[in-house]
Scaffold this motif. Structure first.
Motif, mmCIF file in Angstrom:
data_model
loop_
_atom_site.group_PDB
_atom_site.id
_atom_site.type_symbol
_atom_site.label_atom_id
_atom_site.label_comp_id
_atom_site.label_asym_id
_atom_site.label_seq_id
_atom_site.Cartn_x
_atom_site.Cartn_y
_atom_site.Cartn_z
ATOM 1 N N LEU A 1 0.879 -13.874 -6.888
ATOM 2 C CA LEU A 1 -0.275 -14.702 -7.254
ATOM 3 C C LEU A 1 -0.406 -14.837 -8.764
ATOM 4 O O LEU A 1 -0.721 -15.918 -9.277
ATOM 5 C CB LEU A 1 -1.552 -14.118 -6.656
ATOM 6 C CG LEU A 1 -1.715 -14.268 -5.144
ATOM 7 C CD1 LEU A 1 -2.942 -13.498 -4.664
ATOM 8 C CD2 LEU A 1 -1.834 -15.729 -4.776
ATOM 9 N N LEU A 2 -0.164 -13.775 -9.472
ATOM 10 C CA LEU A 2 -0.227 -13.812 -10.931
ATOM 11 C C LEU A 2 0.836 -14.743 -11.499
ATOM 12 O O LEU A 2 0.563 -15.552 -12.395
ATOM 13 C CB LEU A 2 -0.070 -12.397 -11.507
ATOM 14 C CG LEU A 2 -0.160 -12.266 -13.018
ATOM 15 C CD1 LEU A 2 -1.553 -12.626 -13.489
ATOM 16 C CD2 LEU A 2 0.197 -10.863 -13.447
ATOM 17 N N VAL A 3 2.059 -14.670 -10.976
ATOM 18 C CA VAL A 3 3.138 -15.553 -11.435
ATOM 19 C C VAL A 3 2.810 -17.004 -11.106
ATOM 20 O O VAL A 3 3.020 -17.902 -11.936
ATOM 21 C CB VAL A 3 4.477 -15.109 -10.821
ATOM 22 C CG1 VAL A 3 5.561 -16.153 -11.044
ATOM 23 C CG2 VAL A 3 4.910 -13.776 -11.402
ATOM 24 N N MET A 4 2.282 -17.261 -9.918
ATOM 25 C CA MET A 4 1.916 -18.633 -9.557
ATOM 26 C C MET A 4 0.825 -19.177 -10.463
ATOM 27 O O MET A 4 0.858 -20.339 -10.875
ATOM 28 C CB MET A 4 1.465 -18.682 -8.092
ATOM 29 C CG MET A 4 2.604 -18.532 -7.107
ATOM 30 S SD MET A 4 2.077 -18.381 -5.391
ATOM 31 C CE MET A 4 1.081 -19.820 -5.160
ATOM 32 N N GLY B 1 3.309 -4.211 -0.129
ATOM 33 C CA GLY B 1 3.035 -5.617 0.163
ATOM 34 C C GLY B 1 1.871 -6.156 -0.638
ATOM 35 O O GLY B 1 1.926 -7.283 -1.156
ATOM 36 N N ILE B 2 0.808 -5.369 -0.765
ATOM 37 C CA ILE B 2 -0.360 -5.803 -1.540
ATOM 38 C C ILE B 2 0.006 -5.972 -3.013
ATOM 39 O O ILE B 2 -0.380 -6.947 -3.659
ATOM 40 C CB ILE B 2 -1.523 -4.806 -1.350
ATOM 41 C CG1 ILE B 2 -2.060 -4.892 0.077
ATOM 42 C CG2 ILE B 2 -2.635 -5.070 -2.359
ATOM 43 C CD1 ILE B 2 -3.070 -3.819 0.420
ATOM 44 N N VAL B 3 0.766 -5.028 -3.549
ATOM 45 C CA VAL B 3 1.182 -5.125 -4.952
ATOM 46 C C VAL B 3 2.081 -6.342 -5.150
ATOM 47 O O VAL B 3 1.915 -7.100 -6.123
ATOM 48 C CB VAL B 3 1.889 -3.824 -5.392
ATOM 49 C CG1 VAL B 3 2.562 -3.994 -6.735
ATOM 50 C CG2 VAL B 3 0.887 -2.674 -5.452
ATOM 51 N N SER C 1 4.249 3.499 6.936
ATOM 52 C CA SER C 1 3.483 2.271 7.168
ATOM 53 C C SER C 1 2.488 2.025 6.018
ATOM 54 O O SER C 1 2.297 0.882 5.592
ATOM 55 C CB SER C 1 2.748 2.347 8.502
ATOM 56 O OG SER C 1 1.854 3.448 8.497
ATOM 57 N N LEU C 2 1.864 3.071 5.527
ATOM 58 C CA LEU C 2 0.927 2.926 4.417
ATOM 59 C C LEU C 2 1.661 2.544 3.125
ATOM 60 O O LEU C 2 1.171 1.737 2.340
ATOM 61 C CB LEU C 2 0.137 4.223 4.226
ATOM 62 C CG LEU C 2 -1.019 4.195 3.230
ATOM 63 C CD1 LEU C 2 -2.038 3.139 3.630
ATOM 64 C CD2 LEU C 2 -1.675 5.554 3.150
ATOM 65 N N LYS C 3 2.846 3.098 2.941
ATOM 66 C CA LYS C 3 3.658 2.722 1.768
ATOM 67 C C LYS C 3 4.011 1.240 1.811
ATOM 68 O O LYS C 3 3.938 0.546 0.799
ATOM 69 C CB LYS C 3 4.952 3.544 1.736
ATOM 70 C CG LYS C 3 4.788 4.972 1.342
ATOM 71 C CD LYS C 3 6.159 5.623 1.322
ATOM 72 C CE LYS C 3 6.066 7.111 1.183
ATOM 73 N NZ LYS C 3 7.384 7.760 1.216
ATOM 74 N N ASN C 4 4.385 0.756 3.002
ATOM 75 C CA ASN C 4 4.727 -0.654 3.142
ATOM 76 C C ASN C 4 3.524 -1.547 2.880
ATOM 77 O O ASN C 4 3.649 -2.603 2.259
ATOM 78 C CB ASN C 4 5.301 -0.934 4.529
ATOM 79 C CG ASN C 4 6.655 -0.294 4.716
ATOM 80 O OD1 ASN C 4 7.369 -0.036 3.751
ATOM 81 N ND2 ASN C 4 7.014 -0.030 5.968
ATOM 82 N N LEU C 5 2.343 -1.131 3.344
ATOM 83 C CA LEU C 5 1.129 -1.901 3.112
ATOM 84 C C LEU C 5 0.818 -1.986 1.627
ATOM 85 O O LEU C 5 0.528 -3.063 1.096
ATOM 86 C CB LEU C 5 -0.046 -1.274 3.881
ATOM 87 C CG LEU C 5 -1.408 -1.930 3.666
ATOM 88 C CD1 LEU C 5 -1.421 -3.321 4.281
ATOM 89 C CD2 LEU C 5 -2.495 -1.058 4.242
#
Length: 119
Positions: free
Chosen positions: A83-86, A75-77, A68-72
């Protein structure tokens, strides 16, 4: 002669010894006591530790983390990359609306100054 040649070549003395070349009185043997000028092994090990150890420790920590922590974290990365691409796309694409031109304000001229300018 061998002692002088070693000194001329820059050979450093072994700590605690006064000469580099020692001759054995009982046997036809010559001993050399010298040390290397600079030890490279600690520098090489230090470079390896600073470049190889962090990824190894990071992969070990990643392997020990719960799913679950790996998925979090993933997801954040991913959200940060999106956001950077946008942001980059919005800066590179031209705007669809025309930029508003600045309106120049005209100063009103007083009638007295207008008549003076005519004369």
């Amino acid at each position: 002669q061998l002692e002088q040649a070693c000194f001329d070549a820059g050979v450093e003395l072994w700590p605690g010894y006064s000469h580099v070349v020692f001759a054995d009185v009982d046997q036809p043997t010559v001993y050399l006591a010298w040390q290397k000028g600079f030890a490279w092994l600690p520098i090489i090990i230090g470079l390896l530790v600073t470049t190889v150890l962090p990824p190894l420790l990071g992969s070990l920590v990643w392997w020990l983390m719960p799913e679950s922590l790996k998925n979090l974290i993933s997801g954040i990365v991913n959200m940060g990359i999106m956001l950077l691409v946008m942001l980059l796309i919005s800066k590179l694409m031209p705007s669809f609306t025309q930029d508003k031109e600045k309106v120049r304000k005209v100063k009103q001229v007083e009638p007295e100054k207008l008549e003076e300018a005519k004369a």
